[in-house]
Design a protein around this motif. Structure first.
Motif, mmCIF file in Angstrom:
data_model
loop_
_atom_site.group_PDB
_atom_site.id
_atom_site.type_symbol
_atom_site.label_atom_id
_atom_site.label_comp_id
_atom_site.label_asym_id
_atom_site.label_seq_id
_atom_site.Cartn_x
_atom_site.Cartn_y
_atom_site.Cartn_z
ATOM 1 N N VAL A 139 4.933 -1.342 -18.156
ATOM 2 C CA VAL A 139 4.892 -2.575 -17.331
ATOM 3 C C VAL A 139 5.949 -2.543 -16.223
ATOM 4 O O VAL A 139 5.631 -2.792 -15.040
ATOM 5 C CB VAL A 139 5.044 -3.810 -18.229
ATOM 6 N N PRO A 140 7.228 -2.232 -16.488
ATOM 7 C CA PRO A 140 8.208 -2.168 -15.388
ATOM 8 C C PRO A 140 7.841 -1.107 -14.353
ATOM 9 O O PRO A 140 8.041 -1.320 -13.141
ATOM 10 C CB PRO A 140 9.512 -1.828 -16.102
ATOM 11 N N ALA A 141 7.322 0.044 -14.776
ATOM 12 C CA ALA A 141 6.970 1.098 -13.827
ATOM 13 C C ALA A 141 5.851 0.634 -12.896
ATOM 14 O O ALA A 141 5.875 0.884 -11.682
ATOM 15 C CB ALA A 141 6.564 2.355 -14.579
ATOM 16 N N ILE A 142 4.811 -0.052 -13.484
ATOM 17 C CA ILE A 142 3.705 -0.542 -12.642
ATOM 18 C C ILE A 142 4.204 -1.649 -11.712
ATOM 19 O O ILE A 142 3.796 -1.732 -10.537
ATOM 20 C CB ILE A 142 2.550 -1.034 -13.535
ATOM 21 N N THR A 143 5.118 -2.498 -12.210
ATOM 22 C CA THR A 143 5.675 -3.562 -11.362
ATOM 23 C C THR A 143 6.394 -2.963 -10.149
ATOM 24 O O THR A 143 6.222 -3.413 -9.000
ATOM 25 C CB THR A 143 6.640 -4.427 -12.187
ATOM 26 N N LEU A 159 3.773 -1.644 -7.712
ATOM 27 C CA LEU A 159 3.136 -2.709 -6.932
ATOM 28 C C LEU A 159 4.062 -3.195 -5.811
ATOM 29 O O LEU A 159 3.624 -3.425 -4.675
ATOM 30 C CB LEU A 159 2.745 -3.860 -7.850
ATOM 31 N N ASP A 160 5.333 -3.351 -6.161
ATOM 32 C CA ASP A 160 6.283 -3.792 -5.141
ATOM 33 C C ASP A 160 6.393 -2.789 -3.996
ATOM 34 O O ASP A 160 6.455 -3.157 -2.815
ATOM 35 C CB ASP A 160 7.670 -4.010 -5.764
ATOM 36 N N LEU A 161 6.403 -1.499 -4.334
ATOM 37 C CA LEU A 161 6.622 -0.462 -3.332
ATOM 38 C C LEU A 161 5.427 -0.308 -2.403
ATOM 39 O O LEU A 161 5.597 -0.217 -1.173
ATOM 40 C CB LEU A 161 6.937 0.863 -4.042
ATOM 41 N N HIS A 162 4.191 -0.271 -2.986
ATOM 42 C CA HIS A 162 3.019 0.050 -2.190
ATOM 43 C C HIS A 162 2.318 -1.172 -1.621
ATOM 44 O O HIS A 162 1.699 -1.093 -0.559
ATOM 45 C CB HIS A 162 2.015 0.864 -3.021
ATOM 46 N N LEU A 163 2.347 -2.286 -2.360
ATOM 47 C CA LEU A 163 1.600 -3.461 -1.887
ATOM 48 C C LEU A 163 2.524 -4.507 -1.267
ATOM 49 O O LEU A 163 2.211 -5.092 -0.216
ATOM 50 C CB LEU A 163 0.810 -4.091 -3.058
ATOM 51 N N SER A 222 -0.634 -9.384 -1.375
ATOM 52 C CA SER A 222 -0.188 -10.132 -2.547
ATOM 53 C C SER A 222 -0.900 -9.604 -3.798
ATOM 54 O O SER A 222 -2.070 -9.208 -3.749
ATOM 55 C CB SER A 222 -0.468 -11.624 -2.366
ATOM 56 N N TYR A 223 -0.220 -9.609 -4.897
ATOM 57 C CA TYR A 223 -0.809 -9.097 -6.139
ATOM 58 C C TYR A 223 -0.484 -10.045 -7.284
ATOM 59 O O TYR A 223 0.481 -10.810 -7.239
ATOM 60 C CB TYR A 223 -0.284 -7.685 -6.456
ATOM 61 N N VAL A 231 -3.378 3.664 -12.202
ATOM 62 C CA VAL A 231 -2.981 2.480 -11.413
ATOM 63 C C VAL A 231 -2.387 2.919 -10.082
ATOM 64 O O VAL A 231 -2.651 2.312 -9.024
ATOM 65 C CB VAL A 231 -1.996 1.617 -12.216
ATOM 66 N N GLN A 232 -1.578 4.006 -10.116
ATOM 67 C CA GLN A 232 -0.984 4.517 -8.868
ATOM 68 C C GLN A 232 -2.071 4.931 -7.881
ATOM 69 O O GLN A 232 -2.002 4.615 -6.680
ATOM 70 C CB GLN A 232 -0.077 5.704 -9.198
ATOM 71 N N GLU A 233 -3.137 5.636 -8.367
ATOM 72 C CA GLU A 233 -4.226 6.057 -7.490
ATOM 73 C C GLU A 233 -4.989 4.864 -6.942
ATOM 74 O O GLU A 233 -5.342 4.812 -5.755
ATOM 75 C CB GLU A 233 -5.172 6.993 -8.269
ATOM 76 N N ALA A 234 -5.233 3.857 -7.832
ATOM 77 C CA ALA A 234 -5.969 2.664 -7.389
ATOM 78 C C ALA A 234 -5.168 1.863 -6.352
ATOM 79 O O ALA A 234 -5.715 1.400 -5.341
ATOM 80 C CB ALA A 234 -6.306 1.794 -8.605
ATOM 81 N N VAL A 235 -3.865 1.723 -6.612
ATOM 82 C CA VAL A 235 -3.013 0.972 -5.669
ATOM 83 C C VAL A 235 -2.942 1.704 -4.330
ATOM 84 O O VAL A 235 -3.018 1.095 -3.248
ATOM 85 C CB VAL A 235 -1.619 0.766 -6.277
ATOM 86 N N ALA A 236 -2.834 3.045 -4.387
ATOM 87 C CA ALA A 236 -2.777 3.819 -3.150
ATOM 88 C C ALA A 236 -4.071 3.689 -2.357
ATOM 89 O O ALA A 236 -4.053 3.545 -1.124
ATOM 90 C CB ALA A 236 -2.479 5.276 -3.482
#
Length: 616
Positions: free
Chosen positions: A475-479, A482-486, A492-493, A517-522
């Motif tokens: 969870v912290p890694a995905i958070t 999200l902050d970095l890429h979006l 907004s996410y 998640v990284q691929e989807a966010v990218a």
């Protein structure tokens, strides 16, 4: 098949032969036991008859001995008064109805005859002490019953002698009687009647001489071969044995085998011998033997008929079924199987016929299905070839992507980090050359350059393997992702962890979900032109589920995999294939739904239990 036929017939014969052998063996044992029991019963009956005659003769002898004792008991015997009238009356009473066919006599202690009745000896001074039974009785003072005794005149006689006592009970002489063995009256009084053809009763003395017999011709004959009767009378032994008697016809002698039942008397040194022809004794046993022999013959004939019947009713129909089964095994399904009757074999034949029809139908179906299967195999082969080409292209794209990623990292290190470090190094060299010109401003500039280079290296490291994933979890890694890429791009996410914010999972599960998640966010940040991004993670004991959704432009997933060549696959298509491959390796599922103008939804399910543990 003839060999099989012979084998089956041979087994049937062996089974029938074994069965009849067991029956005959059992019948032989039973017959032997019954015949032996029949013989033993025959022996027992004859021995019982001998005992019955023995008891009767013992009673007769005892009665006659008592008659002699009664002479003393009359109280009138007095040998000193020389008045023998009372003694005569006593002798008359004792003589009446007795066995003493040759008379009764009185002796004094010296063996002199004092009185006899009927009066046959005129000389009362005659001394008979030389007669062995008389001398034995006078010396012993006990009653004596003699065997056959031959007098001086050559006459054969029997003596029964008892002590003679006066009123005071003192032995004063002896009272005795003589018995003529040849007198027919003796045989009648002893009850030795004719017992039938081939069977006779003998009374034998201790010398083996026949005293009396139901066969008058045997009286006074000697039958003491090897002292047989002498020994058994001396041993007082009861027995049943086989022997032979001589039958005279003219000048010829015919020996017949007989069965002898012998019992000794209790009151005399005699014995009762009942003899019967061996063939008469064993007649019932012989009948049993012939009966069992006839039964054995019947069993053997029945077994022979049964063998023929089994061969005709079972083996022949079975051979027909075997031939039908062999035709079916060879694939010859056109000729029907013969029915073979209404019994179990007939049912088996009908079952074979039903099987033949169904096999023929199945063969037609198999032939059609084989043609269809060949068509499908060709189609599937073509699809596999295409999939193989796609995999080859995908592998080439993945290798190319890896190389591009290495080039990007190299360019970033060369263009940014390496140049900044080179600038910092040049400034440090200038400071070394001109230490007098070193100032705080120059040191701050060098520090900023190094900090910027360090941030660049940290960014590259985070893209390669985020430390937050190993240190704090998914969870912290995905958070942070999200902050970095979006967040930096103004998208907004919404992130819902559904009670899994503090939970840790297997390392391969966490890195797989993070990369997806990284691929989807990218993809969302680069291509979707989305304004909002939604992500939800929920989990139970067995499964973790991740749902991703954006409101971007969307796309047609089918267009990523169609075309004459797979070279048209762009980075998004490769990313989606990579997602699917990662999820499949963990035994999970991924569902992608996207439509142009309506955004993209991705649903991922991964089992938390390892496959090996699930099957343990």
């Amino acid at each position: 098949m003839k060999s099989k036929d012979r084998g089956l017939r041979r087994r049937i014969r062996l089974f029938v032969l074994a069965g009849i052998s067991i029956i005959l063996f059992s019948l032989g044992i039973v017959s032997s036991v019954l015949i032996q029991r029949n013989i033993e019963e025959s022996f027992s009956k004859r021995l019982a008859l001998s005992r019955l005659l023995r008891n009767n003769i013992d009673n007769i002898l005892t009665d006659n001995i008592n008659r002699l004792y009664d002479i003393s008991l009359t109280g009138s015997v007095d040998l000193q008064d020389r008045d023998f009238e009372p003694e005569k009356d006593a002798l008359k009473s004792a003589y009446r109805y007795s066995l003493f066919t040759d008379g009764i006599f009185l002796l004094d202690k010296g063996g002199n005859i004092l009185l006899n009745y009927p009066e046959r000896i005129r000389d009362t001074a005659l001394n008979i002490l030389s007669i062995e039974p008389v001398s034995r009785m006078l010396s012993l003072g006990k009653p004596v019953v003699s065997s056959i005794y031959t007098t001086d005149t050559g006459k054969k006689t029997l003596y029964i002698i008892v002590p003679l006592k006066d009123k005071s009970g003192i032995t004063i002489g002896a009272a005795g009687g003589q018995i003529d063995p040849t007198n027919p009256t003796l045989t009648q009084k002893l009850g030795l009647a004719d017992l039938g053809k081939g069977m006779f009763v003998d009374i034998v003395d201790s010398n083996g001489v026949i005293i009396s017999s139901s066969n008058a011709s045997r009286i006074l004959t000697l039958c003491n071969r090897d002292k047989f009767f002498s020994n058994v009378i001396a041993a007082r032994e009861e027995l049943v044995a086989t022997c032979h008697v001589c039958h005279f016809s003219g000048t010829a002698t015919d020996k017949r085998r007989t069965v002898l039942a012998f019992v000794p008397l209790a009151t005399a040194p005699w014995g009762i011998s009942i003899q019967e022809a061996e063939e008469d004794v064993f007649a019932s046993a012989e009948r049993l033997k012939w009966t069992f022999a006839a039964l054995g013959t019947i069993f053997i004939g029945t077994a022979f008929i049964l063998t023929i019947g089994i061969n005709r009713s079972i083996v022949d129909p079975l051979n027909a079924l075997i031939r039908g089964a062999e035709r079916i095994a060879q694939g010859q399904l056109s000729k029907p199987v013969p029915p073979g009757g209404s019994d179990e074999i007939g049912q088996l034949g009908r079952s074979f016929e039903t099987m033949r029809l169904k096999l023929a139908e199945s063969m037609d179906h198999v032939t059609r299905h084989t043609l269809e299967l060949e068509t499908r195999v060709r189609e599937r082969t073509q699809q596999i070839n295409e999939s193989q080409k796609r995999a080859e292209v995908l592998l080439q794209k993945i290798i190319s992507t890896q190389e591009e990623e290495r080039k990007r990292i190299g360019r970033e290190l060369h263009d940014d980090t390496l140049q900044e470090l080179s600038a910092a190094l040049m400034r440090i060299d200038l400071c070394r050359l001109h230490p007098e010109e070193v100032s705080l401003e120059k040191i701050d500039d060098i520090h900023k350059i190094i900090v910027k280079a360090l941030d660049g290296i940290i960014s590259i490291i985070q893209n390669l393997r985020p430390p937050l994933l190993d240190d704090l979890g998914l969870v912290p890694a995905i958070t942070s992702l999200l902050d970095l890429h979006l967040g930096e791009k103004g998208i907004s996410y919404f992130f819902n962890t559904a009670r899994v914010s503090d939970r840790r999972f297997r390392p391969e599960v966490e890195i797989t979900l993070f990369r997806i998640v990284q691929e989807a966010v990218a993809n969302t940040a680069r291509h979707a032109k989305a304004e909002h991004f939604f992500i939800m993670i929920q989990s139970d004991d067995d499964t973790i589920q991740v749902d991703l959704e954006d409101d971007g432009e969307g796309f047609n997933p089918n267009l990523l995999y169609t075309g004459a060549s797979y070279d048209a696959l762009d980075r998004r298509g490769l990313g989606l294939l990579g997602m699917r491959e990662r999820v499949t390796l963990l035994g999970g599922t991924i569902h992608l739904c996207s439509t142009p103008g309506q955004g993209t939804q991705i649903e991922i399910r991964i089992p938390l239990i390892e496959p090996e543990a699930a099957h343990a």
